[in-house]
Design a protein around this motif. Structure first.
Motif, short mmCIF file in Angstrom:
data_model
loop_
_atom_site.label_atom_id
_atom_site.label_comp_id
_atom_site.label_asym_id
_atom_site.label_seq_id
_atom_site.Cartn_x
_atom_site.Cartn_y
_atom_site.Cartn_z
N ASP A 158 48.08 78.21 102.48
CA ASP A 158 47.35 78.99 103.45
C ASP A 158 47.64 78.17 104.82
OD1 ASP A 158 44.07 78.43 103.10
OD2 ASP A 158 45.67 76.97 102.83
N SER A 159 48.26 77.21 104.57
CA SER A 159 48.59 76.22 105.94
C SER A 159 49.79 76.89 106.68
CB SER A 159 48.91 74.67 105.50
OG SER A 159 49.46 74.20 106.60
N PRO A 160 49.33 76.93 108.01
CA PRO A 160 50.48 77.22 108.87
C PRO A 160 51.99 76.57 108.54
CG PRO A 160 48.88 76.02 110.09
CD PRO A 160 48.53 76.17 108.79
N MET A 161 51.81 75.30 107.88
CA MET A 161 52.95 74.26 107.91
C MET A 161 53.66 74.75 106.33
SD MET A 161 53.93 72.71 110.44
CE MET A 161 54.92 71.53 109.53
N ALA A 162 52.88 75.57 105.58
CA ALA A 162 53.45 75.90 104.33
C ALA A 162 54.90 76.57 104.40
CB ALA A 162 52.36 77.06 103.51
N LEU A 163 55.74 76.35 103.28
CA LEU A 163 57.11 76.63 103.55
C LEU A 163 57.47 78.00 102.45
CD1 LEU A 163 58.79 73.34 103.51
CD2 LEU A 163 58.75 74.78 105.25
N PRO A 164 58.20 78.67 102.78
CA PRO A 164 58.51 79.88 102.19
C PRO A 164 59.04 79.53 100.85
CG PRO A 164 59.41 80.42 104.15
CD PRO A 164 58.57 79.09 104.13
N PHE A 165 58.57 79.99 99.52
CA PHE A 165 58.98 79.49 98.06
C PHE A 165 59.47 80.31 97.44
CE2 PHE A 165 57.96 78.30 93.89
CZ PHE A 165 58.67 77.00 93.86
N SER A 166 60.51 80.32 96.76
CA SER A 166 61.04 81.50 95.73
C SER A 166 60.91 80.71 94.29
CB SER A 166 62.43 81.46 96.05
OG SER A 166 63.22 82.12 95.08
N GLU A 167 60.42 81.32 93.54
CA GLU A 167 60.07 81.16 92.15
C GLU A 167 61.47 81.18 91.39
OE1 GLU A 167 57.74 80.05 90.47
OE2 GLU A 167 55.98 80.36 91.54
N ALA A 168 62.43 82.23 91.84
CA ALA A 168 63.86 82.52 91.23
C ALA A 168 64.58 81.04 91.41
CB ALA A 168 64.29 83.49 91.75
N CYS A 169 64.39 80.51 92.77
CA CYS A 169 65.18 79.43 93.14
C CYS A 169 64.75 78.28 92.11
CB CYS A 169 64.91 78.94 94.57
SG CYS A 169 66.11 80.16 95.69
N GLU A 170 63.63 78.27 91.94
CA GLU A 170 63.03 77.08 91.23
C GLU A 170 63.60 77.13 89.71
OE1 GLU A 170 61.17 73.30 91.66
OE2 GLU A 170 61.52 74.91 92.84
N ARG A 171 63.60 78.32 89.32
CA ARG A 171 63.99 78.49 87.74
C ARG A 171 65.37 78.29 87.68
NH1 ARG A 171 60.94 83.25 88.32
NH2 ARG A 171 62.77 84.52 88.40
N ASN A 172 66.27 78.51 88.73
CA ASN A 172 67.60 78.49 88.48
C ASN A 172 68.34 77.18 88.98
OD1 ASN A 172 68.19 79.00 91.24
ND2 ASN A 172 68.34 81.30 90.78
N LYS A 173 67.72 76.55 89.73
CA LYS A 173 68.42 75.29 90.55
C LYS A 173 68.89 74.34 89.30
CE LYS A 173 64.10 72.45 91.18
NZ LYS A 173 63.25 71.92 92.10
N GLU A 174 68.35 74.03 88.37
CA GLU A 174 68.87 73.25 87.44
C GLU A 174 70.15 73.68 86.62
OE1 GLU A 174 68.52 70.07 87.02
OE2 GLU A 174 66.71 69.86 88.26
N PRO A 175 70.25 75.07 86.14
CA PRO A 175 71.49 75.61 85.58
C PRO A 175 72.43 75.71 86.69
CG PRO A 175 69.48 76.91 85.11
CD PRO A 175 69.02 76.06 86.12
N ILE A 176 72.10 76.11 87.89
CA ILE A 176 73.04 76.01 89.03
C ILE A 176 73.67 74.57 89.01
CG2 ILE A 176 73.61 76.70 91.42
CD1 ILE A 176 71.87 78.75 91.07
N LEU A 177 72.95 73.76 89.22
CA LEU A 177 73.21 72.18 89.33
C LEU A 177 74.18 71.94 88.26
CD1 LEU A 177 73.27 69.46 90.78
CD2 LEU A 177 71.13 68.98 89.30
N ALA A 178 74.14 72.40 86.99
CA ALA A 178 74.81 72.01 85.95
C ALA A 178 76.36 72.67 85.95
CB ALA A 178 74.39 72.12 84.62
N ALA A 179 76.32 73.74 86.51
CA ALA A 179 77.40 74.59 86.66
C ALA A 179 78.16 73.80 87.73
CB ALA A 179 77.31 75.98 86.88
N ALA A 236 69.22 83.92 82.26
CA ALA A 236 68.74 85.38 82.81
C ALA A 236 69.78 86.38 83.27
CB ALA A 236 67.85 84.88 84.09
N ASN A 237 71.02 86.45 82.53
CA ASN A 237 72.12 87.33 82.65
C ASN A 237 72.59 87.47 83.98
OD1 ASN A 237 71.50 88.59 80.03
ND2 ASN A 237 69.56 89.29 80.85
N ASN A 238 72.68 86.06 84.70
CA ASN A 238 73.53 85.87 85.78
C ASN A 238 74.83 85.44 85.54
OD1 ASN A 238 71.49 86.67 87.89
ND2 ASN A 238 70.33 84.92 87.01
#
Length: 217
Positions: free
Chosen positions: A5-26, A198-200
């Motif tokens: 709830d802080s004004p400094m909080a950054l937008p966050f995507s759960e999907a990005c968090e889930r797929n960042k490691e598989p994308i990195l490996a690819a 996840a069928n991507n």
């Protein structure tokens, strides 16, 4: 950690968090240390920070003007915190429908989960712009859900397609075959189609030059 709830909080995507490691490996299969990469549609910046940190490539994040403030803040805060200065560049404004793209040439253009969000009429501009800023034999890497000739790879992708179109008829899961055909018209040859969790999928295209395609790295 900054409270949500802080004004400094950054937008966050759960999907990005889930797929960042598989994308990195690819992406490790295709990118080499020190190469220049343009990311189209960086969104929250989570991919930019994570992929740049581990691949050690010169990463140019970009997005439309409406998303730039938060994207710049994440890249500045998290990029500096992880010592990525010099690798992670300041985000640039980029709308694929506009003629002004960050100056190339780039070794690769990467874009995740954008083709199904932008109108189908904008996808040719994504491909044309990417081809324009890529060096000869440079790579375009498109991540996301795709179907083939209207046949979805899973029931969940079919449901996701219906959901997107209910929100906006201009959105929807795109046809990989159509994208490959459009890409060929821009001088981009389809060279790989990697299944992802996840069928991507990760569609890989190489910019052709007069000498023909280069061998895979």
């Amino acid at each position: 950690m900054v409270p949500d709830d802080s004004p400094m909080a950054l937008p966050f995507s759960e999907a990005c968090e889930r797929n960042k490691e598989p994308i990195l490996a690819a992406l490790r299969q295709w990118l080499q240390q020190g190469q220049r990469v343009l990311e189209v549609g960086s969104g929250t910046g989570q991919h930019a920070v994570h992929l740049c940190r581990h691949l050690q490539v010169v990463w140019q994040p970009s997005d439309r003007a409406i998303n730039l403030a938060d994207l710049r803040r994440r890249c500045q805060l998290e990029g500096q915190a992880s010592g990525q200065l010099g690798w992670l560049l300041a985000p640039a404004e980029l709308d694929v429908l506009q003629p002004h793209w960050p100056a190339g040439p780039f070794d690769a253009v990467f874009s995740a989960n954008t083709a199904h969000i932008m109108p189908w009429s904008a996808v040719p501009s994504l491909l044309e712009g990417s081809a324009r800023v890529l060096r000869a034999s440079g790579l375009l890497l498109l991540y996301g859900p795709f179907h083939d000739g209207g046949r979805h790879t899973s029931a969940s992708n079919a449901a996701f397609d219906q959901h997107l179109r209910s929100l906006d008829p201009a959105m929807g899961v795109r046809d990989a075959r159509e994208i490959s055909g459009l890409a060929a018209g821009c001088g981009l040859q389809a060279i790989d189609d990697l299944p992802m969790p996840a069928n991507n999928r990760l569609l890989v295209f190489r910019r052709e030059d007069a000498a023909g395609p280069s061998p895979r790295p």
